[in-house]
Design an enzyme around this catalytic site. Sequence first.
Site, PDB file in Angstrom:
ATOM      1  N   GLU A  17       1.880  -9.629  18.112  1.00 45.74           N
ATOM      2  CA  GLU A  17       1.837 -11.186  18.498  1.00 45.74           C
ATOM      3  C   GLU A  17       0.253 -11.608  18.341  1.00 45.74           C
ATOM      4  O   GLU A  17       0.056 -12.546  17.990  1.00 45.74           O
ATOM      5  CB  GLU A  17       2.167 -11.603  19.971  1.00 45.74           C
ATOM      6  CG  GLU A  17       3.700 -11.281  20.039  1.00 45.74           C
ATOM      7  CD  GLU A  17       3.948 -10.057  20.586  1.00 45.74           C
ATOM      8  OE1 GLU A  17       3.307  -8.990  20.188  1.00 45.74           O
ATOM      9  OE2 GLU A  17       5.382  -9.644  21.093  1.00 45.74           O
ATOM     10  N   LYS A 116     -16.981   2.691  13.137  1.00 43.20           N
ATOM     11  CA  LYS A 116     -15.706   3.362  13.781  1.00 43.20           C
ATOM     12  C   LYS A 116     -16.294   3.723  15.321  1.00 43.20           C
ATOM     13  O   LYS A 116     -17.481   4.038  15.531  1.00 43.20           O
ATOM     14  CB  LYS A 116     -15.777   4.602  13.130  1.00 43.20           C
ATOM     15  CG  LYS A 116     -14.672   4.516  11.795  1.00 43.20           C
ATOM     16  CD  LYS A 116     -14.516   5.732  11.033  1.00 43.20           C
ATOM     17  CE  LYS A 116     -13.805   6.973  11.758  1.00 43.20           C
ATOM     18  NZ  LYS A 116     -12.448   6.771  12.057  1.00 43.20           N
ATOM     19  N   ILE A 436     -11.286   5.194  -9.864  1.00 43.20           N
ATOM     20  CA  ILE A 436     -10.851   6.013  -8.749  1.00 43.20           C
ATOM     21  C   ILE A 436      -9.777   6.167  -8.409  1.00 43.20           C
ATOM     22  O   ILE A 436      -9.015   7.113  -7.835  1.00 43.20           O
ATOM     23  CB  ILE A 436     -11.611   5.377  -7.774  1.00 43.20           C
ATOM     24  CG1 ILE A 436     -13.040   5.366  -7.830  1.00 43.20           C
ATOM     25  CG2 ILE A 436     -11.500   6.350  -6.350  1.00 43.20           C
ATOM     26  CD1 ILE A 436     -13.991   6.336  -8.171  1.00 43.20           C
ATOM     27  N   GLY A 437      -8.682   5.334  -9.207  1.00 40.85           N
ATOM     28  CA  GLY A 437      -7.239   5.480  -9.200  1.00 40.85           C
ATOM     29  C   GLY A 437      -6.514   4.535  -9.196  1.00 40.85           C
ATOM     30  O   GLY A 437      -5.455   4.333 -10.150  1.00 40.85           O
ATOM     31  N   SER A 438      -6.515   3.475  -8.124  1.00 37.55           N
ATOM     32  CA  SER A 438      -5.683   2.381  -8.037  1.00 37.55           C
ATOM     33  C   SER A 438      -6.124   1.254  -8.921  1.00 37.55           C
ATOM     34  O   SER A 438      -7.404   1.091  -9.173  1.00 37.55           O
ATOM     35  CB  SER A 438      -5.427   2.008  -6.611  1.00 37.55           C
ATOM     36  OG  SER A 438      -6.693   1.545  -6.075  1.00 37.55           O
ATOM     37  N   GLU A 489      -1.442   3.831  -9.355  1.00 39.25           N
ATOM     38  CA  GLU A 489      -1.019   4.159  -8.315  1.00 39.25           C
ATOM     39  C   GLU A 489       0.084   3.111  -7.797  1.00 39.25           C
ATOM     40  O   GLU A 489       0.073   2.722  -6.505  1.00 39.25           O
ATOM     41  CB  GLU A 489      -2.114   4.166  -7.180  1.00 39.25           C
ATOM     42  CG  GLU A 489      -3.114   5.476  -7.534  1.00 39.25           C
ATOM     43  CD  GLU A 489      -4.031   5.715  -6.466  1.00 39.25           C
ATOM     44  OE1 GLU A 489      -4.033   5.294  -5.465  1.00 39.25           O
ATOM     45  OE2 GLU A 489      -4.961   6.633  -6.872  1.00 39.25           O
ATOM     46  N   ASP A 604      -8.331  13.239  -3.430  1.00 42.76           N
ATOM     47  CA  ASP A 604      -9.168  12.179  -2.520  1.00 42.76           C
ATOM     48  C   ASP A 604      -9.255  12.634  -1.221  1.00 42.76           C
ATOM     49  O   ASP A 604      -8.305  13.258  -0.521  1.00 42.76           O
ATOM     50  CB  ASP A 604      -8.527  10.847  -2.547  1.00 42.76           C
ATOM     51  CG  ASP A 604      -8.443  10.025  -3.863  1.00 42.76           C
ATOM     52  OD1 ASP A 604      -9.415  10.282  -4.648  1.00 42.76           O
ATOM     53  OD2 ASP A 604      -7.572   9.323  -4.151  1.00 42.76           O
ATOM     54  N   HIS A 699     -15.774  -3.754  -2.826  1.00 49.34           N
ATOM     55  CA  HIS A 699     -15.383  -4.621  -1.984  1.00 49.34           C
ATOM     56  C   HIS A 699     -15.770  -5.998  -1.967  1.00 49.34           C
ATOM     57  O   HIS A 699     -15.554  -6.900  -1.308  1.00 49.34           O
ATOM     58  CB  HIS A 699     -15.862  -3.912  -0.736  1.00 49.34           C
ATOM     59  CG  HIS A 699     -15.571  -2.692  -0.384  1.00 49.34           C
ATOM     60  ND1 HIS A 699     -16.346  -1.571  -0.667  1.00 49.34           N
ATOM     61  CD2 HIS A 699     -14.420  -2.034   0.230  1.00 49.34           C
ATOM     62  CE1 HIS A 699     -15.482  -0.472  -0.404  1.00 49.34           C
ATOM     63  NE2 HIS A 699     -14.350  -1.090   0.266  1.00 49.34           N
ATOM     64  N   CYS A 731     -14.960   2.740  -5.577  1.00 50.40           N
ATOM     65  CA  CYS A 731     -13.621   2.924  -4.948  1.00 50.40           C
ATOM     66  C   CYS A 731     -12.559   2.546  -5.832  1.00 50.40           C
ATOM     67  O   CYS A 731     -12.564   2.019  -6.847  1.00 50.40           O
ATOM     68  CB  CYS A 731     -13.426   2.393  -3.637  1.00 50.40           C
ATOM     69  SG  CYS A 731     -12.111   3.219  -2.456  1.00 50.40           S
TER      70      CYS A 731
HETATM   71  N1  GLN Z   1      -7.302   6.928  -5.267  1.00 50.56           N
HETATM   72  C1  GLN Z   1      -7.374   5.816  -4.320  1.00 50.56           C
HETATM   73  C2  GLN Z   1      -7.464   4.603  -4.681  1.00 50.56           C
HETATM   74  O1  GLN Z   1      -7.895   4.354  -5.773  1.00 50.56           O
HETATM   75  C3  GLN Z   1      -8.586   6.176  -3.443  1.00 50.56           C
HETATM   76  C4  GLN Z   1      -8.727   5.324  -2.125  1.00 50.56           C
HETATM   77  C5  GLN Z   1      -9.681   5.637  -1.136  1.00 50.56           C
HETATM   78  O2  GLN Z   1     -10.693   6.194  -1.484  1.00 50.56           O
HETATM   79  N2  GLN Z   1      -9.599   5.136  -0.056  1.00 50.56           N
HETATM   80  O3  GLN Z   1      -7.073   3.423  -4.233  1.00 50.56           O
HETATM   81 ZN    ZN Z   2     -12.753   5.127  -1.832  1.00 48.92          ZN
END
Ligand code: GLN
Ligand code: ZN
Length: 766
Positions: A17, A116, A436-438, A489, A604, A699, A731
């Site tokens: 909520e 964190k 990096i992948g996605s 991905e 990863d 980011h 990333c």
């Molecule tokens: N392979 C993932 C991506 O590219 C790595 C994500 C991450 O490092 N948190 O989204």
């Molecule tokens: Zn990353």
Amino acid sequence: MAVSHHLGFPRIGAKRELKWALERYWKGEIDQATLESEGKFIRADNWQKQIDANHDYISVGDFSWYDHVLDMSVLLGVVPERFTTSTDKLDINTYFRMARGRAPVGSDVHACEMTKWFDTNYHYIVPEFNQDQDFQISSDKLFSEVREAQALGKQIKPILLGPLSYLWLGKAKQADFNKLKLLEKLQCAYVKILEKLQTMGISWVQIDEPILVLDLPLAWQKAFHETYQLFKKIPVKLLLTTYFGGLQNNTELACRLPTAGLHIDVVRAPEQLSAVLTYLPAEKILSVGIVDGRNIWRTDLRKALNTLKPLHEQLGQRLWISSSCSLLHCPVDLDLEIALDGEFKSWLAFAKQKLVEINLLVRALNEGELSMERELCESDLSVKSRQNSSRIHNHIVKNRSSEVTDSMIARQNPYSVRRGVQQSHLKLPLFPTTTIGSFPQTSTIREIRRDFKSGKLNNEGYRHNIRNEIANVIHKQLDLGIDVLVHGEAERNDMVEYFGELLEGFAFTNHGWVQSYGSRCVRPPIIFGDVSRSSAMTIEWISYAQSLTQKPVKGMLTGPITILCWSFVRDDQSRFETAKQIALALRDEVTDLVNAGTQIIQIDEPAFREGLPLRQSDWQEYLDQAVYSFRLASCCVPDHVQIHTHMCYSEFNDTIEAIADLDADVITIETSRSDRELLNAFEKFNYPNEIGPGVYDIHSPCIPTVDEIVNLINKAAQHIPIQQLWINPDCGLKTRDWKETELALKNMIVAAGVLREKYKVLEAVV
Ligand code: GLN
Ligand code: ZN
């Protein structure tokens, strides 16, 4: 009579909520009064749960609009200047601007840093101190919530983050100065807060000092003495709480501080109990945190009672029973999980159920076990069923794990040999480019997954659509001229959930949400049983992607440590054993990828560093086990197959040797936001293998220029031989849109060309 209480209840609400209310408020869809009434409703509901569970104390101050450390900053008036223009007063919008940089009212500014909370996946807003920082009661929130709770007619226990932990968690801004210099002023503010609570009729205050489980410098130990000596004069009783670990060398200090009570975490550190009893002064209350606040398993009540009974005999009414830490780290209510089967559900307890467990333990102590026989038998049954269930125990997995040999965690040849083999095989240019992948998770992609989950799209339709997405990203990468490709991905909602859903031994909840930060919640998978892989998890997608191009496409896996760190992990065997089982399952996938012709496999491990234990003395063991697990997952490949790994941060100083020890052929990492830190690490340590220091911050929506990228690599080239350098973003790109992504990657490819031209001659000489 033993006493029941808990250290804090989740604030997000059983159905999130708080999240919905916050997000609507931020969008301007509801006004502040509506938001406030939603908060009131959540608090009332939480308190009712504590009353229903017969707790002796109702906790107040655990509710927060965003974060309890930020609440403390606002209570103390620690608000950086950029948030206090003459027109803004310190209201809820100032609070949200500190957390998010923006709010429905007030100008945008850069938000406070977030990091964190100890070794949890919860993030707090870092307090910012300047050299002449003042501390002044600046918010009525805590006091008004106390009044609100007092209307219930129960005993109230407000919760405060203690002054030393608060100071420790903050950062000195502008100049670097000793934060302890601020302590005297901070103490005065705390005295005022405590006095105010006392005049409101409060007799007990819970004061959290979790830093007592860390390695504390001498000056901070002394500061504890001084501070709590000063608080002694206030006629309010303090329950000093410690959690997330054992007190170890701070045991005597914590026991001797002049507080009326001490709380210890005997779930994480049961061994500290006897030392604490040795030092505990004769009149002090001991609160024993025996119900796990960090996990979702049901408490073995019989076992807990065996620990508690002798304590009860010794301490009598000086014994309090509690959760090990705040229940903030647990989902709210197991009763909502109507889709889980009865057997599995009988193994679990969420926050609401944990309140009941605390009460059962207290009643069994106070009224005798016989009066609780039915509940205790139920608990015994649940323990037995977990011990014996064939859903949990798989002897093939256990045997395989016990038979792992050293040769399984070593590549055939050292990197120096592999390098040549891989070069002649892959024929990559100097400064190879990759991602990096996605790739952007468009609304179409999300819809495909949603429709498949809901049954609207059948298996065939789903596969067809995902293939289209894969083909799309392959062509885009070919057009851009990237050297090592990825499949994008599109089939993954989350990098841990995706594998958890395909592996044996994992379960998922519908409402098991836990706050990560602000309105962001995560729903960690539950690793309940021996982990194995029943069939291939990624081969179909990677093979399809590879079939579309001659260029190498990377196989993409999530590493064992990251899967472990982002899940609720079983507590009936060591975490290392679970990590090994995950690693073996991934090893099967790696083997299948190699057999399918994959030449590069990326595993990863973004959570590698966050798994570091709180005490430095425990680091080496963790790092050894983390390295072991990664190698177990990856070392089954022939020399020509290149193993990559990826980590999303660059605080490498503490872990660089362990990272080198992973023996991945290539590591891609974040650098763009903190290139200095990274390069420092590489100045001191010659990283032996290849490395891709992320050349731009994914980011941020800003498009990196060619010059910026070239400069960053030039800097890196001063510390790392150019033959070892890769060029990639820092990333995955799933949170970005295509327009930004294509512009940024275009510049990255141009920059690679510039660099190749510049260093070509150099390479020829080397
Ligand atoms: N392979 C993932 C991506 O590219 C790595 C994500 C991450 O490092 N948190 O989204
Ligand atoms: Zn990353």
